[in-house]
Design an enzyme around this catalytic site. Structure first.
Site, PDB file in Angstrom:
ATOM      1  N   ASP A   2      34.138  43.253  47.191  1.00  0.00           N
ATOM      2  CA  ASP A   2      34.689  41.609  46.928  1.00  0.00           C
ATOM      3  C   ASP A   2      34.266  40.353  47.994  1.00  0.00           C
ATOM      4  OD1 ASP A   2      35.805  39.633  45.318  1.00  0.00           O
ATOM      5  OD2 ASP A   2      37.506  41.462  46.011  1.00  0.00           O
ATOM      6  N   GLY A   3      34.375  39.179  47.405  1.00  0.00           N
ATOM      7  CA  GLY A   3      33.963  38.276  48.142  1.00  0.00           C
ATOM      8  C   GLY A   3      32.187  37.817  48.458  1.00  0.00           C
ATOM      9  N   ARG A   6      32.811  33.891  47.297  1.00  0.00           N
ATOM     10  CA  ARG A   6      33.122  32.965  48.489  1.00  0.00           C
ATOM     11  C   ARG A   6      32.014  32.832  49.668  1.00  0.00           C
ATOM     12  NH1 ARG A   6      38.801  36.375  48.881  1.00  0.00           N
ATOM     13  NH2 ARG A   6      37.925  37.560  47.409  1.00  0.00           N
ATOM     14  N   THR A  48      35.993  46.933  34.961  1.00  0.00           N
ATOM     15  CA  THR A  48      36.291  46.481  32.953  1.00  0.00           C
ATOM     16  C   THR A  48      36.972  44.564  32.835  1.00  0.00           C
ATOM     17  OG1 THR A  48      38.608  47.239  33.659  1.00  0.00           O
ATOM     18  CG2 THR A  48      37.040  49.069  32.595  1.00  0.00           C
ATOM     19  N   GLU A  49      37.292  43.706  33.358  1.00  0.00           N
ATOM     20  CA  GLU A  49      37.861  42.910  33.718  1.00  0.00           C
ATOM     21  C   GLU A  49      37.253  41.989  34.283  1.00  0.00           C
ATOM     22  OE1 GLU A  49      39.938  45.236  35.979  1.00  0.00           O
ATOM     23  OE2 GLU A  49      40.356  45.441  34.603  1.00  0.00           O
ATOM     24  N   ASN A  50      35.699  41.817  34.939  1.00  0.00           N
ATOM     25  CA  ASN A  50      34.635  41.094  35.707  1.00  0.00           C
ATOM     26  C   ASN A  50      34.036  40.891  33.557  1.00  0.00           C
ATOM     27  OD1 ASN A  50      34.072  43.226  38.072  1.00  0.00           O
ATOM     28  ND2 ASN A  50      35.096  41.307  38.001  1.00  0.00           N
ATOM     29  N   TRP A  51      33.956  41.347  32.753  1.00  0.00           N
ATOM     30  CA  TRP A  51      33.147  41.209  30.962  1.00  0.00           C
ATOM     31  C   TRP A  51      33.779  39.605  30.777  1.00  0.00           C
ATOM     32  CZ3 TRP A  51      28.855  43.252  30.579  1.00  0.00           C
ATOM     33  CH2 TRP A  51      29.144  44.570  30.442  1.00  0.00           C
ATOM     34  N   ARG A  53      34.388  36.991  33.345  1.00  0.00           N
ATOM     35  CA  ARG A  53      33.649  36.125  33.373  1.00  0.00           C
ATOM     36  C   ARG A  53      32.278  34.682  32.722  1.00  0.00           C
ATOM     37  NH1 ARG A  53      33.175  37.846  40.078  1.00  0.00           N
ATOM     38  NH2 ARG A  53      34.598  38.431  40.471  1.00  0.00           N
ATOM     39  N   ARG A 173      45.658  44.536  49.169  1.00  0.00           N
ATOM     40  CA  ARG A 173      46.414  44.825  48.012  1.00  0.00           C
ATOM     41  C   ARG A 173      45.584  45.479  47.360  1.00  0.00           C
ATOM     42  NH1 ARG A 173      43.481  41.828  43.634  1.00  0.00           N
ATOM     43  NH2 ARG A 173      42.639  40.197  44.511  1.00  0.00           N
ATOM     44  N   SER A 175      43.678  47.210  43.500  1.00  0.00           N
ATOM     45  CA  SER A 175      42.484  47.310  42.828  1.00  0.00           C
ATOM     46  C   SER A 175      42.601  48.520  41.531  1.00  0.00           C
ATOM     47  CB  SER A 175      41.189  46.765  43.493  1.00  0.00           C
ATOM     48  OG  SER A 175      40.417  47.872  43.103  1.00  0.00           O
TER      49      SER A 175
HETATM   50  C1  IPE Z   1      32.532  40.633  43.903  1.00  0.00           C
HETATM   51  O1  IPE Z   1      32.937  39.131  44.237  1.00  0.00           O
HETATM   52  C2  IPE Z   1      31.265  41.215  43.104  1.00  0.00           C
HETATM   53  C3  IPE Z   1      31.919  41.296  41.454  1.00  0.00           C
HETATM   54  C4  IPE Z   1      33.010  41.413  41.505  1.00  0.00           C
HETATM   55  C5  IPE Z   1      30.951  42.249  40.873  1.00  0.00           C
HETATM   56  P1  IPE Z   1      33.038  38.160  43.924  1.00  0.00           P
HETATM   57  O2  IPE Z   1      32.573  37.515  42.603  1.00  0.00           O
HETATM   58  O3  IPE Z   1      34.751  39.093  42.926  1.00  0.00           O
HETATM   59  O4  IPE Z   1      33.814  37.082  45.119  1.00  0.00           O
HETATM   60  P2  IPE Z   1      34.856  36.309  45.684  1.00  0.00           P
HETATM   61  O5  IPE Z   1      35.808  37.260  45.396  1.00  0.00           O
HETATM   62  O6  IPE Z   1      34.814  35.215  43.829  1.00  0.00           O
HETATM   63  O7  IPE Z   1      34.824  36.004  46.398  1.00  0.00           O
HETATM   64 MG    MG Z   2      36.260  38.848  44.024  1.00  0.00          MG
END
Ligand code: IPE
Ligand code: MG
Length: 210
Positions: A2-3, A6, A48-51, A53, A173, A175
């Protein structure tokens, strides 16, 4: 991992640049993990949730997974066997495009003989989806639904219980990652966004009492 977003935002870069750097960092960290004699490293690449985006971001992340699974030469030099955990490609809700499926299958086949660390990439993975599928399969097993029969029907039954779970980028938290497998795991929380998670961070995680 994650991150990434950011990390990029704090540098005035687009989110995609953060994902690119995140993939590079994974390649670096795999080397460190091998030096530390870690046997199993499992990373959450795409949920599975990232789709949900934005499409261009999803496309970029898919391309990075194709790149990651294409690092066969490096993995072989490191004696690393790559694995994948996620919704089976033929399950109704699965969404992994063919070119990523092919890259995953090829990487698994081309590193299958390696005897060192197992690097498992979670892609199109969700802990809850995994448990639903495992319980559904366990229902039809001879003993019915038990701890053992659920364990045997997880996506990757050979994956050992998690020793240390790492959460980057200040997220404090749980995930939707390896919910069943991480019962009893130590948790290492760090403010470092994934692209900055280096060998010192890994050593701090490994130093947790387990
Ligand atoms: C993690 O970085 C990469 C994936 C979930 C694919 P994020 O994209 O979640 O980065 P933040 O949380 O927005 O900083
Ligand atoms: Mg993130």
């Amino acid at each position: 991992m994650d991150g990434n977003g950011r990390w990029a935002g704090s540098r005035g870069l687009p989110r995609t640049a953060g994902h690119t750097e995140g993939e590079e960092n994974l390649a670096r960290l795999v080397r460190v993990a091998v030096r530390r004699n870690i046997k199993w490293l499992t990373v959450f690449g795409f949920s599975t949730e990232n789709w949900r985006r934005p499409r261009p971001e999803v496309r970029h992340i898919l391309g990075l997974h194709e790149k990651l699974f294409g690092r066969v030469k490096e993995l072989n030099e490191l004696n690393v066997r790559i694995q994948w955990i996620g919704r089976p490609f033929d399950s109704p809700a699965a969404r992994t495009p063919r070119y990523v499926q092919r890259a995953i299958r090829k990487a698994i086949a081309d590193t299958a003989d390696n005897t060192g660390m197992v690097l498992t990439v979670a892609f199109d993975y969700g802990g809850r989806s995994e448990l639903v599928a495992a319980v559904e399969a366990a229902r039809h097993s001879p003993d019915g639904v038990t701890v053992d029969s659920i364990s045997e029907h997880l996506y990757m039954p050979e994956l050992p219980p998690v020793d240390v779970l790492v959460r980057t980028s200040g997220e404090r938290r749980v995930s939707n990652f390896l919910l069943w497998q991480s019962a009893g795991a130590a948790i290492y929380f760090t403010d470092a966004p994934w692209p900055d998670f280096d060998e010192y961070e890994l050593d701090a995680a490994l130093a947790l009492p387990r």
